[in-house]
Write a protein that holds these residues in place. Structure first.
Motif, PDB file in Angstrom:
ATOM      1  N   VAL A   1      31.849  37.764  32.998  1.00  8.88           N
ATOM      2  CA  VAL A   1      31.257  36.931  31.950  1.00  8.88           C
ATOM      3  C   VAL A   1      32.083  37.046  30.678  1.00  8.88           C
ATOM      4  O   VAL A   1      32.343  36.045  29.983  1.00  8.88           O
ATOM      5  CB  VAL A   1      29.775  37.306  31.717  1.00  8.88           C
ATOM      6  N   LYS A   2      32.528  38.270  30.332  1.00  8.41           N
ATOM      7  CA  LYS A   2      33.349  38.456  29.121  1.00  8.41           C
ATOM      8  C   LYS A   2      34.659  37.696  29.239  1.00  8.41           C
ATOM      9  O   LYS A   2      35.128  37.086  28.265  1.00  8.41           O
ATOM     10  CB  LYS A   2      33.622  39.933  28.906  1.00  8.41           C
ATOM     11  N   ASN A   3      35.262  37.704  30.427  1.00  3.17           N
ATOM     12  CA  ASN A   3      36.531  37.005  30.628  1.00  3.17           C
ATOM     13  C   ASN A   3      36.344  35.494  30.504  1.00  3.17           C
ATOM     14  O   ASN A   3      37.226  34.809  30.002  1.00  3.17           O
ATOM     15  CB  ASN A   3      37.147  37.347  31.984  1.00  3.17           C
ATOM     16  N   VAL A   4      35.234  34.956  30.967  1.00  2.00           N
ATOM     17  CA  VAL A   4      34.967  33.529  30.879  1.00  2.00           C
ATOM     18  C   VAL A   4      34.731  33.138  29.431  1.00  2.00           C
ATOM     19  O   VAL A   4      35.187  32.099  28.969  1.00  2.00           O
ATOM     20  CB  VAL A   4      33.774  33.126  31.766  1.00  2.00           C
TER      21      VAL A   4
ATOM     22  N   GLN B   1      24.234  43.725  47.623  1.00  4.58           N
ATOM     23  CA  GLN B   1      24.327  44.557  46.426  1.00  4.58           C
ATOM     24  C   GLN B   1      25.289  43.903  45.438  1.00  4.58           C
ATOM     25  O   GLN B   1      26.342  43.396  45.821  1.00  4.58           O
ATOM     26  CB  GLN B   1      24.814  45.957  46.790  1.00  4.58           C
ATOM     27  N   VAL B   2      24.918  43.893  44.168  1.00  2.01           N
ATOM     28  CA  VAL B   2      25.740  43.282  43.132  1.00  2.01           C
ATOM     29  C   VAL B   2      26.239  44.376  42.200  1.00  2.01           C
ATOM     30  O   VAL B   2      25.469  45.204  41.726  1.00  2.01           O
ATOM     31  CB  VAL B   2      24.908  42.235  42.336  1.00  2.01           C
ATOM     32  N   ASP B   3      27.527  44.350  41.943  1.00  4.55           N
ATOM     33  CA  ASP B   3      28.130  45.283  40.991  1.00  4.55           C
ATOM     34  C   ASP B   3      27.955  44.682  39.599  1.00  4.55           C
ATOM     35  O   ASP B   3      28.627  43.706  39.223  1.00  4.55           O
ATOM     36  CB  ASP B   3      29.603  45.477  41.321  1.00  4.55           C
ATOM     37  N   MET B   4      27.027  45.230  38.821  1.00  5.50           N
ATOM     38  CA  MET B   4      26.687  44.670  37.514  1.00  5.50           C
ATOM     39  C   MET B   4      27.840  44.796  36.526  1.00  5.50           C
ATOM     40  O   MET B   4      28.046  43.909  35.700  1.00  5.50           O
ATOM     41  CB  MET B   4      25.434  45.355  36.961  1.00  5.50           C
ATOM     42  N   ASP B   5      28.617  45.876  36.577  1.00  3.91           N
ATOM     43  CA  ASP B   5      29.755  46.029  35.667  1.00  3.91           C
ATOM     44  C   ASP B   5      30.798  44.944  35.913  1.00  3.91           C
ATOM     45  O   ASP B   5      31.346  44.357  34.970  1.00  3.91           O
ATOM     46  CB  ASP B   5      30.388  47.415  35.816  1.00  3.91           C
ATOM     47  N   ALA B   6      31.063  44.650  37.167  1.00  7.26           N
ATOM     48  CA  ALA B   6      32.021  43.589  37.488  1.00  7.26           C
ATOM     49  C   ALA B   6      31.495  42.237  37.024  1.00  7.26           C
ATOM     50  O   ALA B   6      32.267  41.394  36.526  1.00  7.26           O
ATOM     51  CB  ALA B   6      32.292  43.565  38.984  1.00  7.26           C
ATOM     52  N   LEU B   7      30.213  42.015  37.129  1.00  7.43           N
ATOM     53  CA  LEU B   7      29.608  40.765  36.680  1.00  7.43           C
ATOM     54  C   LEU B   7      29.722  40.624  35.160  1.00  7.43           C
ATOM     55  O   LEU B   7      30.079  39.557  34.647  1.00  7.43           O
ATOM     56  CB  LEU B   7      28.140  40.702  37.122  1.00  7.43           C
TER      57      LEU B   7
END
Length: 159
Positions: A153-156, A143-149
Motif C-alpha cells: 500500500v505504501k509503494n502504491v 494466511q495473509v502477511d499483513m506487513d507485506a500488504l
C-alpha cells in the motif's frame, strides 16, 4: 346432564393423555417416533434435540392435562352456567398445548444452531450452509502477511 357427563369423560381421556405424554416428555422417557411428539425436522436431527425440546414442552403439556382434568371434574357436576368452566378449561388447555409445542420447537432450533456452531457452520449430517469453509471459520482461508500488504500500500501511494 348426560351430555355433560359425556363431555367430562372425553375431557378425562384427554387429561390422562396429556398428563402421561407431558410426564414422559419431561422425564426424557418419550421414545423418538413419527406418531407422537413434536414433528418438525429440527427435533429429529439428534437424540439431544429430541429430548431437550420435549423436556421444555413437557411441563406445559402437563399444565394442559391438569386443565383438562379440572374441566372434567367440573363437567360431571355442571349445571346451568357452570358449563362455561369446562369450556374455559378446554381453551386454556389448547393454549397450553400450542405454547408448549412452540417452546419445544424453539428449543430444537437452538439445538440445531448450537450443533452448526460447533461444526463450523456445518450440520452433523454433513450439510454446510456457508460453503466448504463454514460460516466464519478460518479453516480454509489463506494466511495473509499483513506487513507485506502494508508495504504494498505504501509503494502504491508513493507512485
Amino acid at each position: 346432564m348426560a351430555i355433560m357427563v359425556a363431555v367430562g369423560i372425553v375431557m378425562l381421556i384427554f387429561a390422562v393423555y396429556w398428563l402421561g405424554f407431558g410426564g414422559l416428555a419431561t422425564a426424557r422417557r418419550l421414545p423418538g417416533n413419527k406418531y407422537f411428539g413434536l414433528r418438525i425436522p429440527d427435533v429429529r436431527k439428534s437424540k439431544e434435540a429430541w429430548d431437550g425440546s420435549h423436556v421444555v414442552a413437557g411441563p406445559v403439556w402437563i399444565l394442559a392435562g391438569v386443565s383438562f382434568l379440572f374441566g372434567a371434574l367440573v363437567a360431571f357436576r355442571a349445571s346451568g352456567w357452570m358449563w362455561l368452566i369446562p369450556v374455559a378449561t378446554v381453551l386454556i388447555a389448547i393454549v397450553a398445548i400450542s405454547v408448549g409445542s412452540n417452546l419445544g420447537a424453539r428449543a430444537a432450533h437452538l439445538y440445531t444452531l448450537k450443533d452448526q456452531e460447533e461444526n463450523g457452520g456445518c450440520s452433523s449430517e454433513g450439510g454446510c450452509s456457508c460453503g466448504s469453509g463454514g460460516c466464519g471459520s478460518s479453516a480454509g482461508a489463506p494466511q495473509v502477511d499483513m506487513d507485506a500488504l502494508r508495504n504494498a500500500v505504501k509503494n502504491v501511494e508513493g507512485v
